[in-house]
Design a protein around this motif. Structure first.
Motif, PDB file in Angstrom:
ATOM      1  N   GLU A   1     -12.169  44.386  53.816  1.00  0.00           N
ATOM      2  CA  GLU A   1     -12.710  45.648  53.303  1.00  0.00           C
ATOM      3  C   GLU A   1     -11.718  46.355  52.389  1.00  0.00           C
ATOM      4  O   GLU A   1     -12.103  47.104  51.489  1.00  0.00           O
ATOM      5  CB  GLU A   1     -13.085  46.563  54.476  1.00  0.00           C
ATOM      6  CG  GLU A   1     -14.296  46.081  55.268  1.00  0.00           C
ATOM      7  CD  GLU A   1     -14.538  46.903  56.522  1.00  0.00           C
ATOM      8  OE1 GLU A   1     -13.643  47.731  56.879  1.00  0.00           O
ATOM      9  OE2 GLU A   1     -15.592  46.721  57.144  1.00  0.00           O
ATOM     10  N   GLN A   2     -10.439  46.105  52.618  1.00  0.00           N
ATOM     11  CA  GLN A   2      -9.407  46.786  51.841  1.00  0.00           C
ATOM     12  C   GLN A   2      -8.804  45.900  50.757  1.00  0.00           C
ATOM     13  O   GLN A   2      -7.810  46.268  50.134  1.00  0.00           O
ATOM     14  CB  GLN A   2      -8.334  47.302  52.796  1.00  0.00           C
ATOM     15  CG  GLN A   2      -8.923  48.368  53.723  1.00  0.00           C
ATOM     16  CD  GLN A   2      -8.013  48.737  54.868  1.00  0.00           C
ATOM     17  OE1 GLN A   2      -6.927  48.201  55.002  1.00  0.00           O
ATOM     18  NE2 GLN A   2      -8.470  49.654  55.697  1.00  0.00           N
ATOM     19  N   GLY A   3      -9.414  44.733  50.513  1.00  0.00           N
ATOM     20  CA  GLY A   3      -9.041  43.938  49.357  1.00  0.00           C
ATOM     21  C   GLY A   3      -8.213  42.708  49.593  1.00  0.00           C
ATOM     22  O   GLY A   3      -7.941  41.958  48.653  1.00  0.00           O
ATOM     23  N   VAL A   4      -7.746  42.474  50.823  1.00  0.00           N
ATOM     24  CA  VAL A   4      -6.941  41.281  51.090  1.00  0.00           C
ATOM     25  C   VAL A   4      -7.785  40.038  50.850  1.00  0.00           C
ATOM     26  O   VAL A   4      -8.969  39.996  51.195  1.00  0.00           O
ATOM     27  CB  VAL A   4      -6.388  41.292  52.524  1.00  0.00           C
ATOM     28  CG1 VAL A   4      -5.614  40.010  52.836  1.00  0.00           C
ATOM     29  CG2 VAL A   4      -5.489  42.506  52.727  1.00  0.00           C
ATOM     30  N   VAL A   5      -7.189  39.025  50.220  1.00  0.00           N
ATOM     31  CA  VAL A   5      -7.895  37.778  49.932  1.00  0.00           C
ATOM     32  C   VAL A   5      -7.308  36.646  50.754  1.00  0.00           C
ATOM     33  O   VAL A   5      -6.123  36.665  51.131  1.00  0.00           O
ATOM     34  CB  VAL A   5      -7.853  37.429  48.430  1.00  0.00           C
ATOM     35  CG1 VAL A   5      -8.673  38.426  47.629  1.00  0.00           C
ATOM     36  CG2 VAL A   5      -6.412  37.373  47.900  1.00  0.00           C
ATOM     37  N   PHE A   6      -8.136  35.633  51.027  1.00  0.00           N
ATOM     38  CA  PHE A   6      -7.762  34.493  51.847  1.00  0.00           C
ATOM     39  C   PHE A   6      -8.165  33.208  51.128  1.00  0.00           C
ATOM     40  O   PHE A   6      -9.166  33.179  50.406  1.00  0.00           O
ATOM     41  CB  PHE A   6      -8.465  34.542  53.204  1.00  0.00           C
ATOM     42  CG  PHE A   6      -8.162  35.786  54.001  1.00  0.00           C
ATOM     43  CD1 PHE A   6      -7.138  35.794  54.933  1.00  0.00           C
ATOM     44  CD2 PHE A   6      -8.884  36.952  53.799  1.00  0.00           C
ATOM     45  CE1 PHE A   6      -6.848  36.939  55.657  1.00  0.00           C
ATOM     46  CE2 PHE A   6      -8.603  38.099  54.519  1.00  0.00           C
ATOM     47  CZ  PHE A   6      -7.578  38.092  55.449  1.00  0.00           C
ATOM     48  N   ALA A   7      -7.391  32.154  51.350  1.00  0.00           N
ATOM     49  CA  ALA A   7      -7.710  30.865  50.736  1.00  0.00           C
ATOM     50  C   ALA A   7      -7.208  29.748  51.633  1.00  0.00           C
ATOM     51  O   ALA A   7      -6.338  29.955  52.496  1.00  0.00           O
ATOM     52  CB  ALA A   7      -7.090  30.758  49.338  1.00  0.00           C
TER      53      ALA A   7
ATOM     54  N   SER B   1      -2.983  34.292  52.938  1.00  0.00           N
ATOM     55  CA  SER B   1      -3.551  35.620  52.738  1.00  0.00           C
ATOM     56  C   SER B   1      -2.652  36.343  51.748  1.00  0.00           C
ATOM     57  O   SER B   1      -1.450  36.069  51.665  1.00  0.00           O
ATOM     58  CB  SER B   1      -3.638  36.403  54.053  1.00  0.00           C
ATOM     59  OG  SER B   1      -2.354  36.635  54.592  1.00  0.00           O
ATOM     60  N   ALA B   2      -3.235  37.270  50.966  1.00  0.00           N
ATOM     61  CA  ALA B   2      -2.460  38.014  49.975  1.00  0.00           C
ATOM     62  C   ALA B   2      -3.070  39.389  49.780  1.00  0.00           C
ATOM     63  O   ALA B   2      -4.289  39.559  49.826  1.00  0.00           O
ATOM     64  CB  ALA B   2      -2.415  37.260  48.639  1.00  0.00           C
ATOM     65  N   GLY B   3      -2.216  40.379  49.559  1.00  0.00           N
ATOM     66  CA  GLY B   3      -2.675  41.743  49.343  1.00  0.00           C
ATOM     67  C   GLY B   3      -1.512  42.707  49.387  1.00  0.00           C
ATOM     68  O   GLY B   3      -0.370  42.337  49.097  1.00  0.00           O
ATOM     69  N   CYS B   4      -1.775  43.943  49.765  1.00  0.00           N
ATOM     70  CA  CYS B   4      -0.741  44.960  49.889  1.00  0.00           C
ATOM     71  C   CYS B   4      -0.900  45.678  51.219  1.00  0.00           C
ATOM     72  O   CYS B   4      -1.972  45.660  51.824  1.00  0.00           O
ATOM     73  CB  CYS B   4      -0.802  45.956  48.740  1.00  0.00           C
ATOM     74  SG  CYS B   4      -0.519  45.210  47.106  1.00  0.00           S
TER      75      CYS B   4
END
Length: 227
Positions: A114-120, A134-137
Motif C-alpha cells: 500500500e505504501q509503494g514497496v515492490v517485490f520480485a 523487496s525495495a522501497g523506503c
C-alpha cells in the motif's frame, strides 16, 4: 531502505524494530527487511502510483517509481510479484507465507505494498526458496537513519554482515552481504541502504538459499537509483 525482502528477515528482527519505532515515533517505521522483512514507506512519499514495469534494453525490466522512492532493473528471468496475491508455492515459500508467522508476514506485506514497496523473484526457480527481493523506503524510527545508525542496525540484525561504502544517486550509502539462519533455513543476503535524512532511508534487500545468491544480484543492487 522496500526484506526489508529477504522474507521474514527475521520477523523477529522486524518486530524488534517496530517495537523500537513505536517508542520513538507513533507514525511507525522500522527496517526495510521483510523479505527480506516488511517495512513502511514514509508518509511523505509521493502519492503517485509506481511507474509501470518497462522493458529495458538488454532484456531488463525497470520497476519502482515515485511512490516506491526508488527504481531498479530486474534482469531477464526475474519478475515483479505481489506476494499477497500470487499463490504459487515458490512465492509463498520464498516470502515466508507458509511458516508459523505467515499471517503476520502477509499483514505487514500488505501494508508495504500500500505504501509503494515492490517485490520480485527469480522466475527460473519453480519450487522451494527462490532468490527474491523487496525495495522501497522506510523510517528509521527510534534507531534513526543516519549512515552510521543504519550500519549499526545492520550489524545487530546480521552479525556476519560484510559492509562496503558505496554511493547511490550521489548520496553516501552502504552495501552489505551476509549469511544467516532464518525460519526457512540458511540464507545468503545482499542489501543496500541509502540514508535520505535523519529519519528516512531507501533500500533494496535480496535473499537466496545460502550459497545460492545468483550473479545477477550484484547487477540488481548496482541498478538501484532514487526516484
Amino acid at each position: 531502505m522496500s526484506r526489508l525482502t529477504a522474507f521474514a528477515a527475521g520477523v523477529i528482527g522486524t518486530l524488534v524494530t517496530l517495537t523500537l519505532a513505536a517508542c520513538g515515533d507513533d507514525s511507525g517505521g522500522g527496517d526495510g527487511r521483510a523479505s527480506a522483512t516488511p517495512s513502511a514507506a514514509s508518509s511523505t512519499a509521493s502519492a503517485a502510483a509506481p511507474s509501470p514495469s518497462a522493458a529495458r534494453p538488454g532484456g531488463g525490466t525497470r520497476i519502482g517509481g515515485p511512490k516506491t522512492g526508488v527504481t531498479l532493473t530486474l534482469p531477464s528471468g526475474w519478475r515483479q510479484v505481489d506476494p499477497t496475491k500470487d499463490s504459487s508455492p515458490v512465492v509463498r515459500t520464498s516470502f515466508g507465507f507458509d511458516d508459523e508467522m505467515g499471517e503476520l508476514v502477509r499483514q505487514l506485506t500488505t501494508q508495504q505494498i500500500e505504501q509503494g514497496v515492490v517485490f520480485a523473484i527469480d522466475g527460473s526457480a519453480a519450487s522451494g526458496f527462490a532468490p527474491h527481493l523487496s525495495a522501497g523506503c522506510d523510517r528509521g524510527g527510534a534507531v534513526g537513519a543516519s549512515l552510521e545508525q543504519l550500519k549499526a542496525k545492520q550489524k545487530a540484525l546480521e552479525p556476519t554482515s560484510r559492509i562496503t561504502d558505496v554511493t547511490v544517486g550521489g548520496k553516501p550509502a552502504f552495501r552489505a552481504a551476509y549469511d544467516s539462519t532464518k525460519k526457512s533455513g540458511p540464507v545468503s543476503g545482499l542489501t543496500v541502504r541509502v540514508p535520505l535524512s535523519a529519519d528516512r532511508f531507501c533500500y533494496v534487500d535480496i535473499e537466496s538459499r545460502q550459497g545460492a545468491m545468483p550473479p545477477e544480484a550484484d547487477r540488481i543492487a548496482a541498478s538501484l537509483t532514487l526516484a
